[in-house]
Design a protein around this motif. Structure first.
Motif, PDB file in Angstrom:
ATOM      1  N   TRP A 192      34.430  32.037  45.401  1.00 29.64           N
ATOM      2  CA  TRP A 192      35.355  32.694  44.310  1.00 29.64           C
ATOM      3  C   TRP A 192      34.465  32.529  42.900  1.00 29.64           C
ATOM      4  CZ3 TRP A 192      37.661  29.772  48.297  1.00 29.64           C
ATOM      5  CH2 TRP A 192      38.345  30.685  49.060  1.00 29.64           C
ATOM      6  N   PRO A 193      34.246  33.649  42.185  1.00 32.30           N
ATOM      7  CA  PRO A 193      33.667  33.706  40.789  1.00 32.30           C
ATOM      8  C   PRO A 193      34.681  32.956  39.962  1.00 32.30           C
ATOM      9  CG  PRO A 193      34.326  36.001  41.521  1.00 32.30           C
ATOM     10  CD  PRO A 193      34.709  35.302  42.501  1.00 32.30           C
ATOM     11  N   VAL A 194      33.903  32.292  39.208  1.00 35.01           N
ATOM     12  CA  VAL A 194      34.966  31.787  37.728  1.00 35.01           C
ATOM     13  C   VAL A 194      35.669  32.844  36.988  1.00 35.01           C
ATOM     14  CG1 VAL A 194      34.491  30.306  35.776  1.00 35.01           C
ATOM     15  CG2 VAL A 194      33.221  29.822  37.576  1.00 35.01           C
ATOM     16  N   CYS A 195      36.561  32.440  36.451  1.00 30.73           N
ATOM     17  CA  CYS A 195      37.539  33.565  35.793  1.00 30.73           C
ATOM     18  C   CYS A 195      36.543  34.047  34.572  1.00 30.73           C
ATOM     19  CB  CYS A 195      38.592  32.960  35.351  1.00 30.73           C
ATOM     20  SG  CYS A 195      39.840  32.453  36.427  1.00 30.73           S
ATOM     21  N   ALA A 196      36.339  35.360  34.440  1.00 31.32           N
ATOM     22  CA  ALA A 196      35.535  35.840  33.636  1.00 31.32           C
ATOM     23  C   ALA A 196      36.124  35.852  32.184  1.00 31.32           C
ATOM     24  CB  ALA A 196      34.846  37.418  34.055  1.00 31.32           C
ATOM     25  N   VAL A 197      37.342  36.033  31.908  1.00 27.73           N
ATOM     26  CA  VAL A 197      38.283  36.196  30.786  1.00 27.73           C
ATOM     27  C   VAL A 197      39.457  35.314  31.180  1.00 27.73           C
ATOM     28  CG1 VAL A 197      37.345  38.522  30.207  1.00 27.73           C
ATOM     29  CG2 VAL A 197      39.287  38.373  31.585  1.00 27.73           C
ATOM     30  N   PRO A 198      39.974  34.815  29.985  1.00 25.64           N
ATOM     31  CA  PRO A 198      41.099  34.255  29.798  1.00 25.64           C
ATOM     32  C   PRO A 198      42.325  34.714  30.715  1.00 25.64           C
ATOM     33  CG  PRO A 198      40.305  33.908  27.751  1.00 25.64           C
ATOM     34  CD  PRO A 198      39.525  34.959  28.675  1.00 25.64           C
ATOM     35  N   ALA A 199      42.365  35.905  30.682  1.00 29.44           N
ATOM     36  CA  ALA A 199      43.691  36.565  31.460  1.00 29.44           C
ATOM     37  C   ALA A 199      43.649  36.505  32.733  1.00 29.44           C
ATOM     38  CB  ALA A 199      43.734  38.115  30.981  1.00 29.44           C
ATOM     39  N   GLN A 200      42.185  36.501  33.210  1.00 31.02           N
ATOM     40  CA  GLN A 200      42.211  36.183  34.814  1.00 31.02           C
ATOM     41  C   GLN A 200      42.245  34.841  35.097  1.00 31.02           C
ATOM     42  OE1 GLN A 200      38.155  37.866  35.397  1.00 31.02           O
ATOM     43  NE2 GLN A 200      38.986  39.900  35.951  1.00 31.02           N
ATOM     44  N   CYS A 201      42.360  33.843  34.220  1.00 30.36           N
ATOM     45  CA  CYS A 201      42.566  32.388  34.610  1.00 30.36           C
ATOM     46  C   CYS A 201      44.003  31.939  34.576  1.00 30.36           C
ATOM     47  CB  CYS A 201      41.880  31.522  33.679  1.00 30.36           C
ATOM     48  SG  CYS A 201      40.239  31.440  33.933  1.00 30.36           S
ATOM     49  N   ALA A 202      44.994  32.944  34.100  1.00 32.60           N
ATOM     50  CA  ALA A 202      46.432  33.046  34.062  1.00 32.60           C
ATOM     51  C   ALA A 202      46.998  32.980  35.227  1.00 32.60           C
ATOM     52  CB  ALA A 202      47.026  33.914  33.300  1.00 32.60           C
ATOM     53  N   PRO A 203      47.982  32.399  35.778  1.00 28.64           N
ATOM     54  CA  PRO A 203      48.753  32.676  37.305  1.00 28.64           C
ATOM     55  C   PRO A 203      48.963  34.068  37.212  1.00 28.64           C
ATOM     56  CG  PRO A 203      49.701  30.790  35.649  1.00 28.64           C
ATOM     57  CD  PRO A 203      48.975  31.542  35.041  1.00 28.64           C
ATOM     58  N   PRO A 204      48.626  34.341  38.436  1.00 31.07           N
ATOM     59  CA  PRO A 204      48.815  36.009  38.637  1.00 31.07           C
ATOM     60  C   PRO A 204      50.360  36.462  38.442  1.00 31.07           C
ATOM     61  CG  PRO A 204      48.471  34.794  40.770  1.00 31.07           C
ATOM     62  CD  PRO A 204      48.433  33.870  39.542  1.00 31.07           C
ATOM     63  N   ALA A 205      50.606  37.319  37.564  1.00 37.52           N
ATOM     64  CA  ALA A 205      51.770  37.747  37.230  1.00 37.52           C
ATOM     65  C   ALA A 205      52.547  38.899  38.125  1.00 37.52           C
ATOM     66  CB  ALA A 205      51.868  38.341  35.654  1.00 37.52           C
ATOM     67  N   ASP A 206      51.348  39.350  39.137  1.00 36.57           N
ATOM     68  CA  ASP A 206      51.794  40.194  40.062  1.00 36.57           C
ATOM     69  C   ASP A 206      52.343  39.706  41.460  1.00 36.57           C
ATOM     70  OD1 ASP A 206      49.190  39.197  40.694  1.00 36.57           O
ATOM     71  OD2 ASP A 206      48.368  41.094  41.698  1.00 36.57           O
ATOM     72  N   ALA A 207      52.149  38.351  41.432  1.00 35.26           N
ATOM     73  CA  ALA A 207      52.763  37.628  42.686  1.00 35.26           C
ATOM     74  C   ALA A 207      53.839  38.077  43.167  1.00 35.26           C
ATOM     75  CB  ALA A 207      52.840  36.136  42.619  1.00 35.26           C
ATOM     76  N   PRO A 208      55.127  38.265  42.513  1.00 41.34           N
ATOM     77  CA  PRO A 208      56.369  38.754  43.220  1.00 41.34           C
ATOM     78  C   PRO A 208      56.226  40.186  43.655  1.00 41.34           C
ATOM     79  CG  PRO A 208      56.686  37.684  40.808  1.00 41.34           C
ATOM     80  CD  PRO A 208      55.154  37.752  41.019  1.00 41.34           C
ATOM     81  N   LEU A 209      55.619  40.848  42.984  1.00 41.08           N
ATOM     82  CA  LEU A 209      55.230  42.452  43.596  1.00 41.08           C
ATOM     83  C   LEU A 209      54.277  42.589  44.776  1.00 41.08           C
ATOM     84  CD1 LEU A 209      55.528  43.767  40.047  1.00 41.08           C
ATOM     85  CD2 LEU A 209      57.500  43.209  41.545  1.00 41.08           C
ATOM     86  N   VAL A 210      53.484  41.841  45.072  1.00 40.55           N
ATOM     87  CA  VAL A 210      52.383  41.994  45.998  1.00 40.55           C
ATOM     88  C   VAL A 210      53.082  42.316  47.273  1.00 40.55           C
ATOM     89  CG1 VAL A 210      50.408  40.821  47.291  1.00 40.55           C
ATOM     90  CG2 VAL A 210      50.758  40.319  44.958  1.00 40.55           C
TER      91      VAL A 210
END
Length: 158
Positions: free
Chosen positions: A74-92
């Motif tokens: 897994w690549p390191v998070c490129a931007v801080p927004a990608q390091c945040a907990p996935p907000a889309d989890a409840p909708l996946v």
């Protein structure tokens, strides 16, 4: 000799009392059935919730084992927004890459999991001082019927 005087006034009273008693018993029976139906629905919902939680727990452990074994990278998070907990989890509801969060969801038998590489840190609790560790966030979703459970863990690999 028996006297039947006054029996004309009491005709039908036993029938009326019996009908009122039958009505009362019917109302009690209907209320009991409604209560039993409600309890059955609540139990079914609880069972679905527990199954979803167990599916999420299974997906979480699967994701952690993938990190531990190092099978996938897994690549390191490129931007801080990608390091945040996935907000889309409840909708996946499908596996694949979410462009907004940069999280790739992997399907399991009853859910999904995603792994985020949060980068390398030092001074992780439980490790000797100065030993670097890579932190991974593993997010898991368990599905069962209408129930959905989301679990998350931080995994340190050194």
């Amino acid at each position: 000799m028996l006297s039947l005087a006054g029996s004309g006034r009491e005709r039908g009273m036993a029938l009326l009392a019996s009908l009122l008693f039958l009505l009362l018993l019917t109302m009690i029976g209907l209320t009991s059935m409604q209560n039993a139906t409600l309890q059955e629905k609540m139990t079914g919902s609880l069972v679905q919730h527990h199954r979803a939680f167990q599916a999420a727990e299974t997906a979480l452990r699967l994701g952690e084992s993938q990190v531990h074994e190092g099978v996938l990278r897994w690549p390191v998070c490129a931007v801080p927004a990608q390091c945040a907990p996935p907000a889309d989890a409840p909708l996946v509801d499908a596996a694949g890459l979410n462009e907004a969060s940069g999280v790739r969801w992997i399907a399991t038998a009853d859910g999904f999991y995603a792994v985020q590489n949060l980068g390398v840190v030092e001074d992780v609790i439980g490790l000797p001082e100065g030993v670097p560790a890579t932190l991974y966030r593993v997010t898991a979703i368990g599905l069962s019927g209408q129930a959905r459970s989301v679990l998350e863990s931080i995994y340190a690999k050194y």
